[in-house]
Design a protein around this motif. Structure first.
Motif, mmCIF file in Angstrom:
data_model
loop_
_atom_site.group_PDB
_atom_site.id
_atom_site.type_symbol
_atom_site.label_atom_id
_atom_site.label_comp_id
_atom_site.label_asym_id
_atom_site.label_seq_id
_atom_site.Cartn_x
_atom_site.Cartn_y
_atom_site.Cartn_z
ATOM 1 N N GLY A 112 1.021 -1.015 -0.137
ATOM 2 C CA GLY A 112 -0.141 0.286 0.101
ATOM 3 C C GLY A 112 1.155 1.335 0.202
ATOM 4 O O GLY A 112 2.462 1.314 0.236
ATOM 5 N N ILE A 113 0.259 1.974 -0.407
ATOM 6 C CA ILE A 113 1.230 3.224 -0.532
ATOM 7 C C ILE A 113 -0.190 4.820 0.004
ATOM 8 O O ILE A 113 -1.490 5.315 0.422
ATOM 9 C CB ILE A 113 1.508 4.283 -1.858
ATOM 10 N N VAL A 114 0.746 5.261 1.926
ATOM 11 C CA VAL A 114 -0.150 5.739 2.688
ATOM 12 C C VAL A 114 0.616 7.340 3.290
ATOM 13 O O VAL A 114 2.736 6.992 2.893
ATOM 14 C CB VAL A 114 -0.353 4.981 3.631
ATOM 15 N N VAL B 25 -0.335 9.084 8.548
ATOM 16 C CA VAL B 25 -1.370 8.565 9.134
ATOM 17 C C VAL B 25 -1.027 7.145 10.217
ATOM 18 O O VAL B 25 -1.877 7.091 10.505
ATOM 19 C CB VAL B 25 -2.348 7.881 7.764
ATOM 20 N N LEU B 26 0.454 6.375 9.253
ATOM 21 C CA LEU B 26 0.740 5.404 10.187
ATOM 22 C C LEU B 26 1.278 6.057 11.525
ATOM 23 O O LEU B 26 0.800 5.131 12.581
ATOM 24 C CB LEU B 26 2.561 5.374 9.076
ATOM 25 N N ARG B 27 1.591 7.254 12.117
ATOM 26 C CA ARG B 27 1.892 7.588 13.140
ATOM 27 C C ARG B 27 0.551 8.495 13.673
ATOM 28 O O ARG B 27 0.761 8.382 14.955
ATOM 29 C CB ARG B 27 2.008 9.574 12.754
ATOM 30 N N VAL C 265 9.641 1.119 1.967
ATOM 31 C CA VAL C 265 10.390 2.547 1.377
ATOM 32 C C VAL C 265 9.699 4.061 1.744
ATOM 33 O O VAL C 265 8.613 4.581 1.232
ATOM 34 C CB VAL C 265 10.272 2.425 -0.338
ATOM 35 N N ASP C 266 10.446 5.557 2.161
ATOM 36 C CA ASP C 266 10.007 6.515 1.749
ATOM 37 C C ASP C 266 10.001 7.002 0.469
ATOM 38 O O ASP C 266 11.187 6.935 -0.143
ATOM 39 C CB ASP C 266 11.382 7.374 2.588
ATOM 40 N N ALA D 186 5.352 10.304 1.934
ATOM 41 C CA ALA D 186 4.327 9.147 1.604
ATOM 42 C C ALA D 186 5.236 7.384 1.421
ATOM 43 O O ALA D 186 7.138 7.381 1.437
ATOM 44 C CB ALA D 186 3.945 9.304 0.640
ATOM 45 N N MET D 187 4.702 7.098 2.421
ATOM 46 C CA MET D 187 6.049 5.396 2.140
ATOM 47 C C MET D 187 4.897 4.325 1.760
ATOM 48 O O MET D 187 3.820 3.934 1.762
ATOM 49 C CB MET D 187 5.503 5.003 3.802
#
Ligand code: PRP
Length: 219
Positions: free
Chosen positions: A68-70, A74-76, A86-87, A183-184
Motif C-alpha cells: 500500500g501507499i500511505v 496516517v501511520l503515526r 520505503v520513503d 508518502a510511504m
C-alpha cells in the motif's frame, strides 16, 4: 495475485506514476469517468484497489492488500501493524499546531490550560500536548479543521500543512511542528516475510526507482 492499496486524493497521481514506472499500470483510476474501486493493472499482473488514505493501512494490515501507499501522518496516527518499507519522497507535508494570526499565542505553551484543540489527528494531538505536559481538550473533527479557531470552537488546531495556502487564506498561522511526513510504501508483515506473489521483486524495483529519482533530484 498481488494487490496494491492506492490512496484516493493528494497522493493518488504520484502513486500511480511511480507504480507505472516499475511496470504496474493503474492509470485507469485517474479517468474521471471511472468509478471502479478495483482494477487489474494493464498487463494483468496485479490488482489495485482505491481506498481512502486512512483505510490503506487497514487493508494492508488485514492482508487484503499486500502492498500500500500511505502518508506517514496516517501511520503515526493509526499505528497499524504493517511493515514500513520505503520513503517514497512525494506527498511532503507537516503536522502543525496553528492558531488565529490575530491571537497572542506564539507557542503551544502560551495556550491556556484546558483550552480546546480541534483535529482530525486526535492521537497525534493528544500525544503532543501530553509531551508538553499541557492539559487540553481534543475535539475530533473529520475535515475543514481550520474552522475550529475561526468559529471560536477551539483556540488551536493540529492539522496537516502542505503549501500553507489553507492556513493563510483562513487567517491562521503555525506555531509549532509536530513532525514532517511523506508518502510511504507499506506491506503486510506476513506476506512480506513469505514473499507472497513475488512481492519482493516489486518492492526492489520501487526502491530502486525511488533511489534513482532522489539521486536525479540531487544531481
Ligand atoms: C488538508 C489539511 C488542510 C489542507 C492543507 O485538508 O487538513 O486543510 O489539506 O493543505 P495546504 O497547506 O496545501 O493548503 P484536505 O484537503 O485533506 O481537506 P479536509 O480539511 O476537508 O480534510
Amino acid at each position: 495475485m498481488l494487490t496494491v492499496a492506492l490512496p484516493k486524493g493528494e497522493l493518488l497521481k504520484n502513486s500511480i506514476r511511480l507504480l507505472k514506472s516499475v511496470g504496474l499500470d493503474f492509470s485507469a483510476f485517474l479517468d474521471s469517468g471511472n468509478r471502479q474501486l478495483q482494477i487489474l493493472d494493464a498487463s494483468g499482473k496485479a490488482r489495485g484497489i482505491k481506498v481512502r488514505v486512512s483505510d490503506v493501512p487497514v487493508y494492508v494490515e488485514y492482508g487484503q492488500a499486500q502492498l500500500g501507499i500511505v502518508g506517514d501522518d496516517v501511520l503515526r496516527e493509526k499505528k497499524p501493524k504493517v511493515a514500513r518499507l520505503v520513503d517514497l519522497g512525494f506527498g511532503g507535508c507537516r503536522m502543525s499546531v496553528a492558531v488565529k494570526a490575530s491571537s497572542a499565542y506564539k507557542s503551544p505553551l502560551d495556550l491556556p490550560t484546558d483550552c480546546r484543540v480541534a483535529s482530525k489527528f486526535v492521537n497525534s494531538a493528544r500525544d503532543y500536548f501530553q509531551s508538553l505536559d499541557l492539559p487540553v481538550e481534543i475535539i475530533p473533527l473529520y475535515g475543514s479543521v481550520e474552522l475550529g479557531p475561526i468559529t471560536g470552537m477551539s483556540e488551536a488546531i493540529v492539522d496537516i500543512v502542505a503549501t500553507g495556502k489553507t492556513l493563510k487564506e483562513n487567517g491562521l498561522v503555525e506555531i509549532a511542528t509536530l513532525y514532517e511526513s511523506t508518502a510511504m510504501l507499506i506491506a503486510n508483515p506476513l506476506s512480506y516475510r513469505l514473499n507472497k506473489d513475488g512481492m519482493s521483486e516489486w518492492i526492489n524495483r520501487l526502491r530502486e526507482e525511488v533511489m534513482s529519482e532522489k539521486a536525479g533530484v540531487k544531481g
